[in-house]
Write a protein that holds these residues in place. Sequence first.
Motif, short mmCIF file in Angstrom:
data_model
loop_
_atom_site.label_atom_id
_atom_site.label_comp_id
_atom_site.label_asym_id
_atom_site.label_seq_id
_atom_site.Cartn_x
_atom_site.Cartn_y
_atom_site.Cartn_z
N ARG A 168 0.71 -1.15 -0.06
CA ARG A 168 0.22 0.00 -0.04
C ARG A 168 0.96 1.26 -0.13
O ARG A 168 1.74 1.53 0.82
CB ARG A 168 -0.83 -0.06 1.31
CG ARG A 168 -2.11 0.94 1.12
CD ARG A 168 -2.71 1.15 2.53
NE ARG A 168 -3.29 -0.23 3.04
CZ ARG A 168 -3.86 -0.44 4.31
NH1 ARG A 168 -3.83 0.61 4.99
NH2 ARG A 168 -4.37 -1.68 4.43
N PRO A 169 0.65 2.08 -0.87
CA PRO A 169 1.58 3.32 -1.17
C PRO A 169 1.23 4.25 -0.02
O PRO A 169 0.03 4.29 0.46
CB PRO A 169 1.38 3.92 -2.59
CG PRO A 169 -0.08 3.11 -2.92
CD PRO A 169 -0.31 2.03 -2.22
N GLY A 170 2.08 5.37 0.24
CA GLY A 170 1.42 6.36 1.10
C GLY A 170 0.51 7.37 0.43
O GLY A 170 0.39 7.24 -0.86
N LEU A 171 0.26 8.71 1.08
CA LEU A 171 -0.81 9.32 0.53
C LEU A 171 -0.15 10.09 -0.81
O LEU A 171 -0.73 9.87 -1.87
CB LEU A 171 -1.15 10.36 1.45
CG LEU A 171 -2.50 11.26 0.87
CD1 LEU A 171 -3.57 10.18 0.66
CD2 LEU A 171 -2.72 12.25 1.94
N LYS A 172 1.05 10.28 -0.95
CA LYS A 172 1.74 11.20 -1.90
C LYS A 172 1.83 10.08 -2.94
O LYS A 172 1.27 10.58 -4.18
CB LYS A 172 2.99 11.68 -1.57
CG LYS A 172 3.81 12.59 -2.79
CD LYS A 172 5.04 13.16 -2.14
CE LYS A 172 6.08 12.41 -1.58
NZ LYS A 172 7.03 13.13 -1.51
N GLY A 173 2.41 8.96 -2.72
CA GLY A 173 2.47 8.08 -3.79
C GLY A 173 0.99 7.60 -4.33
O GLY A 173 0.91 7.35 -5.59
N ALA A 174 -0.05 7.70 -3.56
CA ALA A 174 -1.39 6.96 -4.01
C ALA A 174 -1.95 8.15 -4.84
O ALA A 174 -2.60 7.55 -5.95
CB ALA A 174 -2.34 6.92 -2.60
#
Lengths: 539, 363
Positions: free
Chosen positions: A503-509
């Motif tokens: 699961r990516p972090g918010l920025k990555g998402a």
Amino acid sequence: MGIKKIFQQFFWIVSFLLLASVICMGALVVGNTESSDNGRTDGIRIQSTDQSGKDQMPPVMFLHDLHTEALKGKDCNTCHLKSDKEQYTFKFMRTANFDYDVNMTVYHENCIGCHNRMKAEGKQAGPNTGNCRACHNQESDLASSWKDISFDKSLHYRHVSAESIRPVAKEQKDNCGACHHEFDKNARKTVYVPGKEGACRYCHLETDTKEARSAQTTTHESCLNCHLSMKAKKVIKTGPTDCEGCHSAEMQKSIKVVESVPRIQRNQPDAVLLASMMNKAIGMGKEPVLTISPVAFNHKIHEESSKSCQVCHHASLEKCSSCHTTTGDKKGDFVSLEKAMHVSKDRQSCVGCHAKTQQKKDCAGCHSQMSASMRDQKGCQQCHSIVITDIKRFPVKAEDQTKLAQSTIENRKMPLVSYDLKDVPEKVSIEIMKKEYEAAVFPHRKIVDILMAGLNKDSMGKYFHKDKNSMCQGCHHNSPISATPPKCVTCHSMASKKATDERPGLKGAYHGQCIGCHDRMGIEKPAATACIECHKKKS
Amino acid sequence: MGISRRKFLGWFGGLSATAATAATSAIAGSNHHFKGHPDTMGVLHDINRCIGCRKCEEACNTVNELPKPEKPFDDLSVLDQKRRTHADVYTVVNQFQQGKEKVHVKKQCNHCMEPACASACFVKAFKKMPNGSVVYDESVCVGCRYCMIACPFNIPAYDYDSVLSPKVTKCTLCHPRVQKGLLPGCVEACPKEALIYGNRKELIKIARKRINKHPDQYIDHIYGEHEMGGTSWLYISGTPFSEIGMREDLGVKSAPELTSGPLSAVPIVVGLWPVLLTGVYAISKRKDKVAEEEKAEAVKAAENVAEEHLKNQIAKLKLEATKEKEAAIKKEVTKALEEAAKEAEKKAEAKAAEAAPEKKEDE
């Protein structure tokens, strides 16, 4: 004078034969399939292999169209011999392949012989005796723009409707027999059997077999001979007789396309009830047991959306289960029916073809980010939709089954996918980066509208997104369908931390979803690296 | 109790020193396979996700306090050329045209599990830390630049512009930041999470999951899982690695593993060679000596034999001479005697003749 003329003619014949021989090589000849925009389409590599393993000269790159152009006005028989059926065999100066030494002599005698004669006559000619390297050079690496031609539904229809190939025999109504045939093993000849037409590839394989020539030989001999005979009959609309005509991308574009092709008639069903397990029991005279819900397969709509029958019917026009049995059989290469329908990497399977369709731009934005396998309960029910509550009422007769499938298809409601305005915010302001940038304003409704429009364009999209708001799941994934989905930050953490799962972090998402979707849908603006297009700099 | 703290520590120290020595010698002397430090960290670079924004380059420049480049980091025209790492550039993003698509690949030290640079360095200026970083100690470096030649990825760069104290530079996997609990600068800056930092084993699992989830989008290979014995940086991509400037001919053995065989022979060669050569020298020397002696002896013996033979000959000759002499004497004597006898006879006859008448008379 008469003798001189005969001689001259003979020279010409030989020179043509030389040309043709190159084409004729059949098994020896390999077309260069590497594609490039400005390569040639008529390069034929003549490479005969000697079994003795002796050192050999490099292969010869023969340019066929160059030779036909140079020998304009001459017949194919300059280089190609006719078989007993008065049909050209497109091998060079012979009707069959011989041993290495004989083949080589045929080429050398005829190619160089013709070149020499042309030169003696004071004409422009190819390399002469002794100029070995003029032909045997590295030109075999010549850039090629040769392209496979697909005999699609449009091209098929143009042949079906062509007046020039109407059968002479009155009992044949249509053109099918002009090309389609079956091989009568006893009579050792081909016969036309109406209603048994199939694709050429079913019998004419990659290489020669005992019963059929290779697909390459067949297409060249059958198509070209017919086109040539049409030309001889001065038929205006006839097919190409040079390499370029079929195998250059440019010429392929200029082939007239019939937009609405009438349905091919070959006694195929409109609808099929796929219920193999139940039918297996019925076939054995047993009471059917309800296993998985049957599928009402819309054969007609799949015909329309497929390029040719071969897309699904890859080996014959029989029904799938005749080779792919429920348990797997030698006939079906031990691929069971379940696998034949569901293997996702295989284009010929239902799931495989649907997955491939999801790669088109309208779909890829969301689907390229989803897993390749679509094995969830809901996925199954999309196709296995006929709910049978009482097995005793399951139709045993084939025609009743077809009726059930037909009525199921007719009752399928595929309304335009839509939404309630109040559920879809017009704009979403993303303010997490407030410190460095202005808030990024996300045109939510505009994006939804574009995706909806793409979805409503085709029936497959509409069928598989029947569930209201199912399309929202492209972005609002991994949570139940809802008008009030969780926010991204609920699952994608803001803190930059070590990766512990996928699961990516918010920025990555955010960036993954936005840029990934733009990339897949071919949306070039804003560019992925143009930060300020989305994140306005703070003034 | 019986053991004092001091004693215990003393023993313990002694024990660990022995163990350490034993372990070191075991590794150096064998083809022992080092599986890497447990829980070593690394970075997974998903090449499919990289958009070539150069944010990682910028972050690297900032956190390492490197001089600002001529062209700013948001100038993407630098991607038109293939670049490599330099003394003041620890990481670069290169762009590769693949048909119509552009593929971007970040390049920096891969932090090998068993670094070639460290194995080539004879002053131990490079060290693989348990957290995965390969760090450099400027204070011991002699500037031989063997590390630069040893590195299969062409990463270490040399500070040629610094006249007095040049050093070797390369990515440190942000060792100082990681120790503070921060992410490496590039990883933190990546907007697409094309770089993720984590436990190497975990990263391999994540990479596998991505490949399995999208088999059509990725090549089924994690670059760095086994290359050169494994690296802390791992890569997954949809483009064959050889087409995006990554070597695929490196094999799966680490540099130390490749060299440990020949190198383990060094002590033996160094220790044994002089002894062996001296021995060979001594033996050949002795052989010469013995030969000399034997020769002398043989000559002597031959001389003796010759002398004896001569003596014998002489003796024989003498004997013969004597014999001849004696024979001659004898002969002469005999002759003389005979003559004397004859003479005497004659004389006697003559006497007798003179006396005969008298005798007759007597009769």
